[in-house]
Scaffold this active site. Structure first.
Site, short mmCIF file in Angstrom:
data_model
loop_
_atom_site.label_atom_id
_atom_site.label_comp_id
_atom_site.label_asym_id
_atom_site.label_seq_id
_atom_site.Cartn_x
_atom_site.Cartn_y
_atom_site.Cartn_z
N ALA A 47 -0.55 -2.32 13.74
CA ALA A 47 -0.10 -1.00 13.31
C ALA A 47 0.93 -0.45 14.29
O ALA A 47 0.77 -0.56 15.50
CB ALA A 47 -1.28 -0.05 13.20
N HIS B 237 23.58 1.26 7.77
CA HIS B 237 25.00 1.62 7.89
C HIS B 237 25.57 0.91 9.11
O HIS B 237 24.84 0.52 10.02
CB HIS B 237 25.19 3.14 8.01
CG HIS B 237 24.46 3.74 9.18
ND1 HIS B 237 24.95 3.69 10.47
CD2 HIS B 237 23.26 4.37 9.25
CE1 HIS B 237 24.10 4.29 11.29
NE2 HIS B 237 23.07 4.70 10.57
N ARG C 194 5.64 -7.90 20.51
CA ARG C 194 5.46 -9.11 21.32
C ARG C 194 4.16 -9.79 20.91
O ARG C 194 3.27 -9.16 20.36
CB ARG C 194 5.43 -8.76 22.81
CG ARG C 194 6.68 -8.06 23.31
CD ARG C 194 6.57 -7.72 24.79
NE ARG C 194 7.71 -6.95 25.26
CZ ARG C 194 8.87 -7.46 25.63
NH1 ARG C 194 9.05 -8.77 25.57
NH2 ARG C 194 9.86 -6.68 26.03
N ASN D 142 0.82 -1.20 0.00
CA ASN D 142 0.00 0.00 0.00
C ASN D 142 0.86 1.26 0.00
O ASN D 142 2.09 1.21 -0.02
CB ASN D 142 -0.96 -0.03 1.19
CG ASN D 142 -2.32 0.54 0.85
OD1 ASN D 142 -2.42 1.57 0.20
ND2 ASN D 142 -3.37 -0.14 1.28
#
Length: 212
Positions: free
Chosen positions: A170, A130, A190, A99
């Site tokens: 989310a 990095h 978790r 999306n």
């Protein structure tokens, strides 16, 4: 002189209505413009099925420094971005979609399975981008198995395997493997619930709480 076998000709004739049925079905679901944008995007892929691009501008952007991008029949929304390093591989399975504004950063391998639903603003990366001072640059593959849902603004970090049928809530930051058929959320992510059946029933993890 036509030397084709009669049954071969008949098979071809029988396949034509089926092919046109599939074409009409796709055009009812996705516009010609979405298919044309998908065709444009597919030129930047190493191998591909039928791609569609939905949502207008900004168009998906691909920065490929020499890796491979492979996708089956997939859908990409506006603002999707690929950053693919030299010798890196990105694979996306059939029926999956990315999306709006989702970003994939691959230095080794990012593999997304079939029928995955990836929401907007998701970040998936197989490195830390990095090295830390005095340390080596580390990469580790990210594997997302089939039928995974990833909620908006979730982040999937290097070395993670997300099991089949799992749901990432989310805003979650996933730093460890996710077992199949579980819901995870939080920072770091978790286990919140287990999905106990194919009908979508949930079971709370003992001693833990959360919502889905």
């Amino acid at each position: 002189m036509n030397t084709a076998e009669p049954h071969t000709i008949q098979n071809r004739e029988n396949s034509l209505p089926s092919m046109w049925t599939k074409v009409r079905k796709r055009l009812r679901k996705y516009s010609i413009w979405e298919h044309l944008l998908g065709l444009w995007m597919s030129m930047k892929f190493s191998s591909h099925g039928i791609l569609v691009v939905t949502g207008g501008r900004p168009l998906p952007k691909i920065v490929n420094r020499g890796g491979r991008i492979e996708a089956e029949n997939c859908q990409f929304y506006s603002g999707v971005r690929f950053e693919v390093g030299a010798n890196a591989v990105v694979k996306i399975g059939n029926g999956s979609y990315l999306n709006r504004n989702t970003v994939l950063v691959a230095e080794e391998l990012i593999e997304i399975g079939r029928d995955c639903r990836i929401s907007w603003d998701v970040v998936i990366m197989d490195s830390d981008l990095h090295a830390l001072p005095g340390e080596k640059f580390i990469t580790a593959p990210v594997i997302i198995e089939d039928d995974v849902w990833i909620g908006c603004r979730a982040i999937i970090l290097k070395g993670v395997r997300v099991g089949k049928g799992s749901v990432i809530a989310a805003g979650a930051v996933v730093t460890k493997d996710v077992p199949p058929h579980t819901i995870v959320g939080g920072v770091p992510a978790r286990i919140i619930q287990e999905i106990t059946s194919q009908t979508g029933e949930f079971s709370h993890e003992p001693g833990r709480s959360g919502s889905h």
